[in-house]
Design a protein around this motif. Sequence first.
Motif, PDB file in Angstrom:
ATOM      1  N   VAL A 350       0.684  -1.209   0.118  1.00  0.00           N
ATOM      2  CA  VAL A 350      -0.088   0.106  -0.036  1.00  0.00           C
ATOM      3  C   VAL A 350       0.765   1.290  -0.060  1.00  0.00           C
ATOM      4  CG1 VAL A 350      -1.588   1.548   1.361  1.00  0.00           C
ATOM      5  CG2 VAL A 350      -1.973  -1.142   1.318  1.00  0.00           C
ATOM      6  N   ILE A 351       2.008   1.063   0.815  1.00  0.00           N
ATOM      7  CA  ILE A 351       2.989   2.358   0.830  1.00  0.00           C
ATOM      8  C   ILE A 351       3.206   2.771  -0.513  1.00  0.00           C
ATOM      9  CG2 ILE A 351       5.087   3.422   1.825  1.00  0.00           C
ATOM     10  CD1 ILE A 351       4.180   1.834   4.558  1.00  0.00           C
ATOM     11  N   LEU A 352       3.734   1.705  -0.885  1.00  0.00           N
ATOM     12  CA  LEU A 352       4.695   1.605  -2.503  1.00  0.00           C
ATOM     13  C   LEU A 352       3.630   2.274  -3.506  1.00  0.00           C
ATOM     14  CD1 LEU A 352       6.866  -1.575  -2.579  1.00  0.00           C
ATOM     15  CD2 LEU A 352       7.647   0.846  -2.313  1.00  0.00           C
ATOM     16  N   MET A 353       2.345   1.485  -3.356  1.00  0.00           N
ATOM     17  CA  MET A 353       1.493   2.181  -4.485  1.00  0.00           C
ATOM     18  C   MET A 353       0.723   3.475  -4.243  1.00  0.00           C
ATOM     19  SD  MET A 353       1.474  -0.426  -6.613  1.00  0.00           S
ATOM     20  CE  MET A 353       0.062  -0.277  -7.500  1.00  0.00           C
ATOM     21  N   ALA A 354       0.514   3.697  -2.933  1.00  0.00           N
ATOM     22  CA  ALA A 354      -0.127   4.939  -2.777  1.00  0.00           C
ATOM     23  C   ALA A 354       0.580   6.161  -2.219  1.00  0.00           C
ATOM     24  CB  ALA A 354      -1.389   4.564  -1.831  1.00  0.00           C
ATOM     25  N   VAL A 355       1.327   5.803  -1.384  1.00  0.00           N
ATOM     26  CA  VAL A 355       1.824   7.072  -0.541  1.00  0.00           C
ATOM     27  C   VAL A 355       3.506   6.735  -0.396  1.00  0.00           C
ATOM     28  CG1 VAL A 355      -0.173   7.464   0.862  1.00  0.00           C
ATOM     29  CG2 VAL A 355       1.533   5.834   1.585  1.00  0.00           C
ATOM     30  N   ALA A 356       3.975   6.313  -1.481  1.00  0.00           N
ATOM     31  CA  ALA A 356       5.593   6.049  -1.391  1.00  0.00           C
ATOM     32  C   ALA A 356       6.342   7.585  -1.385  1.00  0.00           C
ATOM     33  CB  ALA A 356       6.014   5.481  -2.798  1.00  0.00           C
ATOM     34  N   SER A 357       5.736   8.346  -1.894  1.00  0.00           N
ATOM     35  CA  SER A 357       6.359   9.724  -1.815  1.00  0.00           C
ATOM     36  C   SER A 357       6.544  10.291  -0.205  1.00  0.00           C
ATOM     37  CB  SER A 357       5.665  10.597  -2.482  1.00  0.00           C
ATOM     38  OG  SER A 357       4.346  11.010  -2.087  1.00  0.00           O
TER      39      SER A 357
END
Length: 594
Positions: A350-357
């Motif tokens: 999820v972190i990589l796909m949505a809020v990686a920034s």
Amino acid sequence: MKNTLACPLWLYKVLPFLRWWPMVDKTTTKADLIAGLTGAMIVLPQGVAFATIAGLPPEYGLYAAMVPAIMGAMFGSSWHLVSGPTTAISIAVFASVSPFAEPGSAHYISLVLTLTFLAGLFQLIMGLARMGALVNFISHTVVIGFTAGAAVLIAGSQIKHFLGLQMPRGLPFYEILHQVYAQFSSINPYVTAVGAVTLVSGIVLKKLMPKMYMILAMVIGSVVAIVINQMAGGPDVTQIKTVGALAAHLPPLTHPDLSLSAIQQVLFPALIVTMLALTEAVSISRAIAVKSEQRIDGNQEFIGQGLSNIFGSFFSSYPSSGSFNRSGVNYAAGAKTPLAAVYSSVFLVVILMAVASLAAYLPTAAMAGILFLVAYGLIDFHHIHSILHTSRQETAILMVTLIGTLIDLEKGIFFGIILSLMLYLYRTSRPAVIAVVPDSEPGSYHYVPAENKPECPQMKILRMQGSVFFGAVNHVQQVLQDVDESNPDQKHVLLASSGMNFIDIAGAEMLVQEARRRKKIGGGLYFYRMQNSVRDLLIKGNYMRDIGEENLFSAKTHPIDTIYPRLDSEICRKCQARIFAPCNISLPNGELRK
């Protein structure tokens, strides 16, 4: 806690998660979600760093923390072990594959995937072959020493991030300390402030909000970093580094190169990585189990690690093992079931796909502060204190393992295992042989330690406490020979042998030799309460022909009733000890006492 599902035993072995699945409820799910989110945040900077060490693109470190973690959790035995990339495995991968291909190249990645598949296959075969018993040779003291050493290494690896110093990767612990001393004047106060605030916040919040303290402390550290950057003129001035933005995509499907040439290149490295990974995973799971009081099944752990690497090789993962950092965080964050590791992988996706920034705002110094707390929590001060004050041998094992781990993570535990086995063999090779005398209580069949009590001048009674195997033969034989050398009249020896629970061929041969020797000097060798297993071996090997069935006495009998007539009457006539009941009635030749 709910009971486990009523399933056939074989089904538990095939699907081990059925054992803990009934535990899952709202309470455990909430705790596991929090632990999973914490673990996902922890692995972000670590995965990138480990992949770089392994010579792979940064995202491969995160891929190695996804599918392997899920498979290891579902098919392993530990409830808290989290599989993923580790420092030792990353170094081993780079050292093994870099001679055959350019690090980071497509060919290099292909060979690494082949290495991953083979390592997983070897691990699975070892688990199915029930070779997990090998972990029983890792003593509790070795685990505690390894845990403490690894905890110090975790803290040591974060010092440069905490203080804002420049150090090469992979430095040994003593060199890290030397670098801190040499660069003391270069410590970055801005970076250190972020790490210190995170550390202090974590300590305080752990008491106030033990389930959420890690996440909240990292948020506080991130906010402090933003404030310092604004006040001091920006990151170029403060040099506060962050994890950085990450690529937002799932691990691509891959397949290992199973050509003959590829297998030949990585076959031996795969064997090395196999043992390295299993040692790490089982040691870590046992270390966590010391705190969680859970029983670890070594065979199942081998299977879980094997499946995690086999499946991982098809999802862009390089070899994984039990991660000390993530497993420690998982336990400290309050994980209740292995689903925490599954949630961690899902959150990572999820972190990589949505809020990686957002990772661009997480300071590495804040991560260092959190890992300091984790490392401190892994050190078992209570048991270390107990070991240091109770046993010199265990203290030596503890110190060798701890210091060895600080020098070389994997060699440390091997040194500890070897030393503990050597000391164990030394102890078992010198079984206790204690002089005893008949209990003076009327009607008693027991023997008590001599301890300055009068003994029979013609018969020595010894209690055997230990196995008589090839390593102990010389010691036992010397004790038996010392009996008549110190007192030539003690030609008869009675062995209270209920504690002699094992004997091998070498031990049997020694007893036969001793029985023959005593017959020649006019005495005898007798046994009281011999174990059935020992007696069976002596019978099957035809050793009883020399020892004599008549010289074996069962429980609740008085061997002296049979042995007494064989003693020298003239010696008995002058004897004042008279420790046996017949001594006070008549002499061995039947002459009544006057």
